[in-house]
Scaffold this motif. Structure first.
Motif, PDB file in Angstrom:
ATOM      1  N   THR A  54     -15.573  21.928 -22.297  1.00 48.99           N
ATOM      2  CA  THR A  54     -14.898  22.703 -23.348  1.00 48.99           C
ATOM      3  C   THR A  54     -13.730  21.969 -23.994  1.00 48.99           C
ATOM      4  OG1 THR A  54     -13.373  23.747 -21.786  1.00 48.99           O
ATOM      5  CG2 THR A  54     -15.488  24.850 -22.171  1.00 48.99           C
ATOM      6  N   GLU A  55     -13.365  20.791 -23.483  1.00 48.30           N
ATOM      7  CA  GLU A  55     -12.234  20.006 -23.976  1.00 48.30           C
ATOM      8  C   GLU A  55     -10.890  20.701 -23.738  1.00 48.30           C
ATOM      9  OE1 GLU A  55     -12.733  16.826 -25.347  1.00 48.30           O
ATOM     10  OE2 GLU A  55     -14.791  17.153 -24.757  1.00 48.30           O
ATOM     11  N   GLU A  56     -10.856  21.740 -22.928  1.00 46.85           N
ATOM     12  CA  GLU A  56      -9.618  22.451 -22.594  1.00 46.85           C
ATOM     13  C   GLU A  56      -8.728  21.537 -21.752  1.00 46.85           C
ATOM     14  OE1 GLU A  56      -8.145  26.164 -19.780  1.00 46.85           O
ATOM     15  OE2 GLU A  56     -10.180  25.414 -19.631  1.00 46.85           O
ATOM     16  N   ILE A  57      -7.437  21.549 -22.044  1.00 46.13           N
ATOM     17  CA  ILE A  57      -6.469  20.785 -21.267  1.00 46.13           C
ATOM     18  C   ILE A  57      -5.579  21.772 -20.535  1.00 46.13           C
ATOM     19  CG2 ILE A  57      -4.526  19.190 -21.389  1.00 46.13           C
ATOM     20  CD1 ILE A  57      -5.918  17.852 -23.744  1.00 46.13           C
ATOM     21  N   PHE A  58      -5.411  21.573 -19.232  1.00 46.88           N
ATOM     22  CA  PHE A  58      -4.610  22.490 -18.422  1.00 46.88           C
ATOM     23  C   PHE A  58      -3.869  21.705 -17.352  1.00 46.88           C
ATOM     24  CE2 PHE A  58      -8.777  22.155 -16.585  1.00 46.88           C
ATOM     25  CZ  PHE A  58      -8.571  22.125 -15.215  1.00 46.88           C
ATOM     26  N   GLU A  59      -2.884  22.369 -16.736  1.00 41.98           N
ATOM     27  CA  GLU A  59      -2.056  21.729 -15.717  1.00 41.98           C
ATOM     28  C   GLU A  59      -2.244  22.421 -14.376  1.00 41.98           C
ATOM     29  OE1 GLU A  59       1.878  22.046 -17.315  1.00 41.98           O
ATOM     30  OE2 GLU A  59       1.643  20.221 -18.498  1.00 41.98           O
ATOM     31  N   VAL A  60      -2.147  21.614 -13.305  1.00 39.52           N
ATOM     32  CA  VAL A  60      -2.273  22.124 -11.942  1.00 39.52           C
ATOM     33  C   VAL A  60      -1.182  21.481 -11.097  1.00 39.52           C
ATOM     34  CG1 VAL A  60      -3.765  22.239  -9.900  1.00 39.52           C
ATOM     35  CG2 VAL A  60      -4.773  22.377 -12.176  1.00 39.52           C
ATOM     36  N   GLY A  91     -15.884  26.087 -12.639  1.00 44.67           N
ATOM     37  CA  GLY A  91     -16.773  25.146 -11.965  1.00 44.67           C
ATOM     38  C   GLY A  91     -17.236  24.008 -12.848  1.00 44.67           C
ATOM     39  N   ASP A  92     -16.725  23.940 -14.084  1.00 46.89           N
ATOM     40  CA  ASP A  92     -17.077  22.844 -14.995  1.00 46.89           C
ATOM     41  C   ASP A  92     -16.471  21.536 -14.494  1.00 46.89           C
ATOM     42  OD1 ASP A  92     -18.360  24.631 -16.670  1.00 46.89           O
ATOM     43  OD2 ASP A  92     -16.669  24.827 -18.056  1.00 46.89           O
ATOM     44  N   PRO A  93     -17.091  20.402 -14.824  1.00 40.96           N
ATOM     45  CA  PRO A  93     -16.507  19.110 -14.426  1.00 40.96           C
ATOM     46  C   PRO A  93     -15.200  18.864 -15.180  1.00 40.96           C
ATOM     47  CG  PRO A  93     -18.444  18.773 -15.803  1.00 40.96           C
ATOM     48  CD  PRO A  93     -18.359  20.239 -15.531  1.00 40.96           C
ATOM     49  N   ILE A  94     -14.225  18.309 -14.479  1.00 43.57           N
ATOM     50  CA  ILE A  94     -12.923  18.015 -15.084  1.00 43.57           C
ATOM     51  C   ILE A  94     -12.491  16.598 -14.732  1.00 43.57           C
ATOM     52  CG2 ILE A  94     -12.150  20.407 -15.143  1.00 43.57           C
ATOM     53  CD1 ILE A  94     -10.486  19.857 -12.658  1.00 43.57           C
ATOM     54  N   LYS A  95     -11.500  16.110 -15.463  1.00 43.09           N
ATOM     55  CA  LYS A  95     -10.985  14.756 -15.247  1.00 43.09           C
ATOM     56  C   LYS A  95      -9.469  14.812 -15.330  1.00 43.09           C
ATOM     57  CE  LYS A  95     -10.809  10.597 -17.977  1.00 43.09           C
ATOM     58  NZ  LYS A  95     -11.371   9.877 -19.104  1.00 43.09           N
ATOM     59  N   ARG A  96      -8.791  14.125 -14.406  1.00 41.53           N
ATOM     60  CA  ARG A  96      -7.330  14.065 -14.454  1.00 41.53           C
ATOM     61  C   ARG A  96      -6.901  13.078 -15.526  1.00 41.53           C
ATOM     62  NH1 ARG A  96      -3.080  13.124  -9.543  1.00 41.53           N
ATOM     63  NH2 ARG A  96      -5.008  12.761  -8.457  1.00 41.53           N
ATOM     64  N   LEU A  97      -5.944  13.479 -16.351  1.00 37.64           N
ATOM     65  CA  LEU A  97      -5.437  12.642 -17.424  1.00 37.64           C
ATOM     66  C   LEU A  97      -4.174  11.923 -16.973  1.00 37.64           C
ATOM     67  CD1 LEU A  97      -5.788  15.143 -20.399  1.00 37.64           C
ATOM     68  CD2 LEU A  97      -7.386  13.366 -19.694  1.00 37.64           C
ATOM     69  N   VAL A  98      -3.958  10.749 -17.534  1.00 37.25           N
ATOM     70  CA  VAL A  98      -2.740   9.998 -17.272  1.00 37.25           C
ATOM     71  C   VAL A  98      -1.710  10.463 -18.293  1.00 37.25           C
ATOM     72  CG1 VAL A  98      -1.701   7.714 -17.205  1.00 37.25           C
ATOM     73  CG2 VAL A  98      -4.047   8.032 -16.444  1.00 37.25           C
ATOM     74  N   SER A  99      -0.531  10.826 -17.822  1.00 37.23           N
ATOM     75  CA  SER A  99       0.507  11.283 -18.738  1.00 37.23           C
ATOM     76  C   SER A  99       1.805  10.537 -18.472  1.00 37.23           C
ATOM     77  CB  SER A  99       0.716  12.786 -18.603  1.00 37.23           C
ATOM     78  OG  SER A  99       1.042  13.116 -17.276  1.00 37.23           O
ATOM     79  N   ARG A 100       2.710  10.626 -19.429  1.00 39.90           N
ATOM     80  CA  ARG A 100       3.993   9.954 -19.281  1.00 39.90           C
ATOM     81  C   ARG A 100       4.838  10.656 -18.229  1.00 39.90           C
ATOM     82  NH1 ARG A 100       6.746   9.427 -24.942  1.00 39.90           N
ATOM     83  NH2 ARG A 100       5.685  11.350 -25.407  1.00 39.90           N
TER      84      ARG A 100
END
Length: 68
Positions: free
Chosen positions: A11-17, A33-42
């Motif tokens: 879904t291209e949703e960006i969220f924080e955990v 249950g969708d696949p997700i990827k951790r993003l690199v942030s500043r």
């Protein structure tokens, strides 16, 4: 506890955990249950002002102060 940013690959949703540093990164969305990827942030830290560079922490040398 650090906050990590993740992106839902469907879904291209960006969220924080919030997770411990020692925990493994998530691979599926906790709710859908969708696949997700951790993003690199500043990082959330910024050094502003004087005193953070070598030339800021030393007094200025005068070129005209020579012995006569």
């Amino acid at each position: 506890m650090p906050t990590y940013t993740y992106k839902n690959l469907k879904t291209e949703e960006i969220f924080e955990v919030q997770q411990r540093i020692t925990e493994a990164p998530l691979t599926v969305h906790p709710e859908t249950g969708d696949p997700i990827k951790r993003l690199v942030s500043r990082p959330g830290i910024a050094f502003k002002g004087s005193g953070f560079y070598v030339n800021d922490s030393r007094p200025a040398r005068s070129e005209s102060s020579s012995a006569d």
